[in-house]
Design a protein around this motif. Structure first.
Motif, PDB file in Angstrom:
ATOM      1  N   VAL A 128     -18.628   2.476 -10.866  1.00 58.39           N
ATOM      2  CA  VAL A 128     -17.859   3.198 -11.875  1.00 58.39           C
ATOM      3  C   VAL A 128     -16.369   2.932 -11.704  1.00 58.39           C
ATOM      4  N   MET A 129     -15.915   2.874 -10.455  1.00 56.92           N
ATOM      5  CA  MET A 129     -14.498   2.623 -10.179  1.00 56.92           C
ATOM      6  C   MET A 129     -14.093   1.228 -10.671  1.00 56.92           C
ATOM      7  N   VAL A 130     -14.910   0.239 -10.410  1.00 58.77           N
ATOM      8  CA  VAL A 130     -14.588  -1.129 -10.834  1.00 58.77           C
ATOM      9  C   VAL A 130     -14.653  -1.249 -12.360  1.00 58.77           C
ATOM     10  N   MET A 131     -15.628  -0.602 -12.970  1.00 63.24           N
ATOM     11  CA  MET A 131     -15.711  -0.642 -14.435  1.00 63.24           C
ATOM     12  C   MET A 131     -14.530   0.079 -15.081  1.00 63.24           C
ATOM     13  N   GLY A 132     -14.066   1.137 -14.430  1.00 64.70           N
ATOM     14  CA  GLY A 132     -12.924   1.882 -14.965  1.00 64.70           C
ATOM     15  C   GLY A 132     -11.638   1.128 -14.741  1.00 64.70           C
ATOM     16  N   ARG A 184       0.820  -1.212   0.000  1.00 63.73           N
ATOM     17  CA  ARG A 184       0.000   0.000   0.000  1.00 63.73           C
ATOM     18  C   ARG A 184       0.855   1.264   0.000  1.00 63.73           C
ATOM     19  N   ASP A 185       2.031   1.221   0.615  1.00 59.22           N
ATOM     20  CA  ASP A 185       2.900   2.395   0.594  1.00 59.22           C
ATOM     21  C   ASP A 185       3.418   2.676  -0.816  1.00 59.22           C
ATOM     22  N   LEU A 186       3.564   1.630  -1.613  1.00 57.45           N
ATOM     23  CA  LEU A 186       3.964   1.818  -3.013  1.00 57.45           C
ATOM     24  C   LEU A 186       2.843   2.488  -3.808  1.00 57.45           C
ATOM     25  N   VAL A 187       1.600   2.118  -3.502  1.00 58.76           N
ATOM     26  CA  VAL A 187       0.459   2.768  -4.156  1.00 58.76           C
ATOM     27  C   VAL A 187       0.443   4.252  -3.814  1.00 58.76           C
ATOM     28  N   ASN A 205      -9.492  13.450  -7.633  1.00 60.05           N
ATOM     29  CA  ASN A 205     -10.033  14.506  -8.495  1.00 60.05           C
ATOM     30  C   ASN A 205     -11.555  14.555  -8.388  1.00 60.05           C
ATOM     31  N   LEU A 206     -12.196  13.382  -8.344  1.00 57.94           N
ATOM     32  CA  LEU A 206     -13.656  13.338  -8.219  1.00 57.94           C
ATOM     33  C   LEU A 206     -14.108  13.949  -6.905  1.00 57.94           C
ATOM     34  N   LEU A 207     -13.413  13.649  -5.813  1.00 56.96           N
ATOM     35  CA  LEU A 207     -13.792  14.221  -4.517  1.00 56.96           C
ATOM     36  C   LEU A 207     -13.705  15.744  -4.539  1.00 56.96           C
ATOM     37  N   ILE A 208     -12.669  16.276  -5.176  1.00 54.17           N
ATOM     38  CA  ILE A 208     -12.539  17.734  -5.278  1.00 54.17           C
ATOM     39  C   ILE A 208     -13.670  18.305  -6.123  1.00 54.17           C
ATOM     40  N   GLN A 209     -13.993  17.635  -7.229  1.00 51.39           N
ATOM     41  CA  GLN A 209     -15.089  18.104  -8.079  1.00 51.39           C
ATOM     42  C   GLN A 209     -16.435  17.978  -7.377  1.00 51.39           C
ATOM     43  N   MET A 210     -16.622  16.928  -6.584  1.00 52.25           N
ATOM     44  CA  MET A 210     -17.876  16.781  -5.853  1.00 52.25           C
ATOM     45  C   MET A 210     -18.000  17.826  -4.746  1.00 52.25           C
ATOM     46  N   LEU A 211     -16.886  18.225  -4.168  1.00 48.00           N
ATOM     47  CA  LEU A 211     -16.906  19.321  -3.197  1.00 48.00           C
ATOM     48  C   LEU A 211     -17.345  20.617  -3.876  1.00 48.00           C
ATOM     49  N   MET A 212     -16.830  20.858  -5.085  1.00 46.57           N
ATOM     50  CA  MET A 212     -17.244  22.026  -5.849  1.00 46.57           C
ATOM     51  C   MET A 212     -18.736  21.921  -6.206  1.00 46.57           C
ATOM     52  N   SER A 214      -3.345   2.842  -8.318  1.00 48.31           N
ATOM     53  CA  SER A 214      -2.897   4.214  -8.062  1.00 48.31           C
ATOM     54  C   SER A 214      -3.542   5.192  -9.041  1.00 48.31           C
ATOM     55  N   GLN A 215      -3.752   4.783 -10.283  1.00 53.79           N
ATOM     56  CA  GLN A 215      -4.420   5.657 -11.247  1.00 53.79           C
ATOM     57  C   GLN A 215      -5.884   5.891 -10.855  1.00 53.79           C
ATOM     58  N   VAL A 216      -6.544   4.858 -10.366  1.00 56.55           N
ATOM     59  CA  VAL A 216      -7.935   5.006  -9.923  1.00 56.55           C
ATOM     60  C   VAL A 216      -8.004   5.897  -8.688  1.00 56.55           C
ATOM     61  N   VAL A 217      -7.025   5.795  -7.798  1.00 58.35           N
ATOM     62  CA  VAL A 217      -7.002   6.647  -6.603  1.00 58.35           C
ATOM     63  C   VAL A 217      -6.828   8.111  -7.005  1.00 58.35           C
ATOM     64  N   ILE A 218      -5.968   8.379  -7.981  1.00 56.84           N
ATOM     65  CA  ILE A 218      -5.798   9.758  -8.469  1.00 56.84           C
ATOM     66  C   ILE A 218      -7.107  10.279  -9.048  1.00 56.84           C
TER      67      ILE A 218
END
Length: 181
Positions: A177-181, A30-33, A136-143, A128-132
């Motif tokens: 959506v995360m699993v499909m992506g 997980r630290d590598l992720v 971004n989604l969390l920031i957009q959902m906050l907006m 790691s790409q899905v986490v990134i």
């Protein structure tokens, strides 16, 4: 005739199926992720003029364009919801899915040299790409939530804004959506 019996410390076995995922090994790495997430986030936004502000500017401009084109010019109805909020919610989920797809599709090609040199679970790169994308989604959902609050208190002439029980389905939709992506 006695043969030398050797004791092996590591036994390598083939995978038993397509979905044979070692979650324990992923947890150990997980630290590598986290390191991959920090590296990718820094390389994505350090090379732009606006930096991390692009996370907010891109969906905001896309939402404005969708609102003007589909809401005003084409006259597509959103059933009483302000068109700006309607398109912002759709754009946030769609950009999350699209960034998951493009990020995970390119991860094996761009990091092929790394895979041949060091052993680590190969699934750490796509995760790691899905986490990134999720950050971004969390920031957009906050907006989106900030605009929702504004429309709730001040934007009654654009349509009604209410919460209902479908909000509880949001984590399930995001996981899907995360699993499909």
């Amino acid at each position: 005739m006695e043969q030398n019996q050797q004791q092996w410390t590591t036994i390598i076995k083939p995978r038993t199926g397509w979905f044979d995922i070692d979650l324990k090994e992923l947890w150990q790495y997980r630290d590598l992720v986290v390191m991959f997430v920090k590296r990718s986030f820094a390389t994505l936004y350090k090379q732009t003029i606006l930096g991390p502000a692009w996370i907010l500017i891109n969906p905001l401009l896309t939402t404005v364009i969708f609102t003007v084109v589909f809401g005003n010019i084409a006259g597509l109805a959103e059933s009483g919801v302000p068109s700006f909020l309607f398109y912002m919610a759709g754009n946030a989920i769609w950009s999350f899915f699209a960034s998951c797809i493009t990020g995970t599709a390119n991860t094996f090609v761009t990091n092929a040299g790394l895979f041949g040199k060091v052993y680590f679970p190969r699934l750490t790169m796509p995760i790691s790409q899905v986490v990134i994308s999720f950050i971004n989604l969390l920031i957009q959902m906050l907006m989106f939530f900030c605009f929702w609050v504004w429309f709730y208190f001040f934007g009654q002439e654009y349509g009604t804004v209410q919460m209902n029980l479908w909000v509880l389905a949001l984590p399930a939709v995001l996981l899907l959506v995360m699993v499909m992506g």
